[in-house]
Design an enzyme around this catalytic site. Structure first.
Site, mmCIF file in Angstrom:
data_model
loop_
_atom_site.group_PDB
_atom_site.id
_atom_site.type_symbol
_atom_site.label_atom_id
_atom_site.label_comp_id
_atom_site.label_asym_id
_atom_site.label_seq_id
_atom_site.Cartn_x
_atom_site.Cartn_y
_atom_site.Cartn_z
ATOM 1 N N LYS A 116 3.784 4.304 -2.630
ATOM 2 C CA LYS A 116 4.740 3.328 -3.171
ATOM 3 C C LYS A 116 5.371 3.788 -4.476
ATOM 4 C CE LYS A 116 3.386 -0.862 -0.854
ATOM 5 N NZ LYS A 116 2.877 -2.228 -0.927
ATOM 6 N N LYS A 197 4.605 1.473 12.931
ATOM 7 C CA LYS A 197 3.976 0.155 12.991
ATOM 8 C C LYS A 197 5.031 -0.938 12.831
ATOM 9 C CE LYS A 197 0.947 -1.186 9.931
ATOM 10 N NZ LYS A 197 -0.198 -1.493 9.070
ATOM 11 N N LYS A 200 7.023 -5.918 8.205
ATOM 12 C CA LYS A 200 7.793 -7.042 7.672
ATOM 13 C C LYS A 200 9.097 -6.575 7.052
ATOM 14 C CE LYS A 200 3.703 -9.611 6.061
ATOM 15 N NZ LYS A 200 2.824 -9.708 4.874
HETATM 16 P P1 AMP Z 1 0.869 -6.764 5.588
HETATM 17 O O1 AMP Z 1 2.002 -7.021 6.533
HETATM 18 O O2 AMP Z 1 0.781 -5.304 5.251
HETATM 19 O O3 AMP Z 1 0.798 -7.683 4.409
HETATM 20 O O4 AMP Z 1 -0.467 -7.012 6.437
HETATM 21 C C1 AMP Z 1 -1.120 -8.239 6.578
HETATM 22 C C2 AMP Z 1 -2.188 -8.054 7.644
HETATM 23 O O5 AMP Z 1 -1.612 -7.826 8.936
HETATM 24 C C3 AMP Z 1 -3.110 -6.834 7.390
HETATM 25 O O6 AMP Z 1 -4.432 -7.183 7.705
HETATM 26 C C4 AMP Z 1 -2.580 -5.773 8.321
HETATM 27 O O7 AMP Z 1 -3.568 -4.873 8.712
HETATM 28 C C5 AMP Z 1 -2.056 -6.588 9.503
HETATM 29 N N1 AMP Z 1 -0.904 -5.905 10.119
HETATM 30 C C6 AMP Z 1 0.283 -5.621 9.523
HETATM 31 N N2 AMP Z 1 1.137 -5.022 10.381
HETATM 32 C C7 AMP Z 1 0.476 -4.902 11.563
HETATM 33 C C8 AMP Z 1 0.813 -4.362 12.863
HETATM 34 N N3 AMP Z 1 2.013 -3.831 13.123
HETATM 35 N N4 AMP Z 1 -0.123 -4.416 13.839
HETATM 36 C C9 AMP Z 1 -1.330 -4.958 13.599
HETATM 37 N N5 AMP Z 1 -1.716 -5.484 12.420
HETATM 38 C C10 AMP Z 1 -0.831 -5.475 11.401
#
Ligand code: AMP
Ligand code: TRP
Length: 331
Positions: A116, A197, A200
Site C-alpha cells: 500500500k 480476487k 471492493k
Molecule cells: P476486505 O474486503 O479486504 O475488507 O475483506 C473483508 C473480509 O472478506 C476478509 O475476511 C477477507 O478475507 C474476505 N474477502 C475479501 N475479498 C474476498 C474474496 N474475493 N473472496 C473471499 N473472501 C474475501
C-alpha cells in the site's frame, strides 16, 4: 471461547466478503464449545478505514451499512456483540501501549504495508501501524479465536508475537489468540478477470456482485462474466478459471456440490448456465437485501450498536485497567 473479527466500512461489500467472511461469522456464533456457546464480537473497524483519507459523511453511512449488513446476513445481536470500533476508546488507547512493544522492523516487513505504501515517504504513519491497531482490537477482548482471510495471516502472527512479548515481560497480561483461517474454497474471483480476487475497490462495477445490487445489475454482471471458448461447464482451475469461479459461486450460493453442478449442466451452454446462476444469486441475495432495507433505517440498528458499544466498553475497560496496572500507568 471468545471470537473477534472486523470488517472495514467501505462500500461495495460483495459476495466474496459474504462467502469468505460474513457467512462464516454467522456459523461461528452457533458453534458449541466446552462450557457453552462461542461468544463473538463483530466490529466495524472505522479507525482502520481512515488510514486512507475518507469522506466523513460517507464513512458514517458506510459504518451503518456494514453494521446493518452484519444483521441482515444473520448475525444475531442476542448471540454476538456488534459494534463500531470508534465507539470504544480502548482500541486506540491499547494500540499505543502495543506500539511501544512492537518493533519498527516487524512493521516494515508487513507485506500489506509494503504494497500500500510502495516506499512513499508521505504514506501516513497510521498505515504503518495498522497491524498494531488490529492487534489491539483482538487483545482488548481477550479473544481466543480470530476468523480472517489468509491475507491477514501475517497480521495475526504479529499480534501473537507482541502478546507473547508483553507476557514474557510481565506474566499473563494477554490471552494469545489463534487465527482461524476461513475456508479457501470460499475465495471468490473477479467476474471480469478470474485471475484476480473479487474486490471492493475494482473500477469495473461488473467485476463484482455486491450484496445490495439490484436484480438487473446481478444479471448483467453474470451474463458478461469472462469464460472461455471451450463451451463446457467443467471445474478446471488451471485451464478454465472463469467457468470454475462461476461453478464455485453457484455451489456456494445454492448448496449444491461442485460435482452436482457439473452433472446438472453437462451438455448445457454458457448462456443457459449463466441465466440459472443469475437466478441462484438473486434468490440468495434478495432476502439479505430485503432485511437490510428494513434494518438500515430502523431504531433497532441504533439500539444494537448502542448495546454493543456498551458491552464492548465494559470488557475493554477491564482489560485496560489490567494493562495499565502492569505497565504502571495512571494512578
Ligand atoms: P476486505 O474486503 O479486504 O475488507 O475483506 C473483508 C473480509 O472478506 C476478509 O475476511 C477477507 O478475507 C474476505 N474477502 C475479501 N475479498 C474476498 C474474496 N474475493 N473472496 C473471499 N473472501 C474475501
Ligand atoms: N485488517 C482486517 C481486514 O482488512 C480487518 C480487521 C481490523 C480485523 N481489525 C481486525 C480482522 C481484528 C480481524 C480482527 O480484513
Amino acid at each position: 471461547m471468545r471470537i473477534f473479527s472486523g470488517v472495514q466500512p467501505t462500500g461495495n461489500i460483495h459476495i466474496g466478503n459474504y462467502l469468505g467472511a460474513l457467512r462464516q461469522f454467522v456459523e461461528l456464533q452457533d458453534e458449541a464449545v466446552p462450557g457453552g456457546r462461542a461468544e463473538p464480537f463483530y466490529c466495524v473497524v472505522d479507525l482502520h478505514a481512515i488510514t486512507v483519507p475518507k469522506d466523513p459523511a460517507q464513512l458514517r453511512e458506510n459504518n451503518l451499512d456494514v453494521a446493518a449488513l452484519y444483521l441482515a446476513v444473520g448475525i444475531d445481536p442476542k448471540k454476538s456483540t456488534v459494534f463500531i470500533q470508534s465507539d470504544v476508546p480502548g482500541h486506540a488507547e491499547l494500540a499505543w501501549v502495543l506500539m511501544c512493544n512492537t518493533y519498527t522492523g516487524e512493521l516494515s516487513r508487513m507485506t500489506q504495508f509494503k504494497e500500500k505504501s510502495r516506499g512513499n515517504e508521505s504514506a501516513p504513519a497510521g498505515l504503518f501501524t495498522y497491524p498494531v491497531l488490529m492487534a489491539s482490537d483482538i487483545l482488548l477482548y481477550d479473544s481466543d479465536v480470530v476468523p480472517v482471510g489468509h491475507d491477514q495471516k501475517q497480521h495475526i502472527e504479529l499480534c501473537r508475537d507482541v502478546a507473547i512479548r508483553v507476557n514474557n515481560r510481565f506474566g499473563d497480561v494477554f490471552v494469545v489468540p489463534e487465527g482461524r483461517f476461513l475456508k479457501e474454497g470460499a475465495r471468490v474471483m473477479s467476474l471480469d478477470n478470474p485471475l484476480a480476487k473479487m474486490s471492493k475497490s475494482a473500477e469495473n462495477q461488473l467485476s463484482r456482485i455486491s450484496l445490495l445490487d439490484d436484480e438487473a445489475k446481478i444479471r448483467k454482471a453474470i451474463m458478461k462474466s469472462t469464460t472461455d471458448s471451450e463451451g463446457s461447464i467443467r471445474y478446471d482451475l488451471e485451464n478454465k478459471p472463469g467457468v470454475t469461479n462461476l461453478i464455485n459461486i453457484y455451489s456456494a450460493l445454492s448448496g449444491l456440490s461442485v460435482e452436482a453442478v457439473e452433472r446438472k449442466y453437462e451438455g448445457v451452454g454458457y448462456g443457459a448456465f449463466k441465466n440459472d446462476l443469475a437466478e441462484v444469486a438473486i434468490d440468495a441475495l434478495t432476502p439479505i437485501k430485503k432485511r437490510f432495507d428494513e434494518i438500515r433505517p430502523s431504531e433497532e440498528l441504533k439500539a444494537v450498536l448502542r448495546d454493543g458499544a456498551e458491552r464492548a466498553n465494559e470488557i475493554a475497560a477491564r482489560t485496560m485497567a489490567r494493562v495499565k496496572g502492569y505497565f504502571g500507568l495512571g494512578k
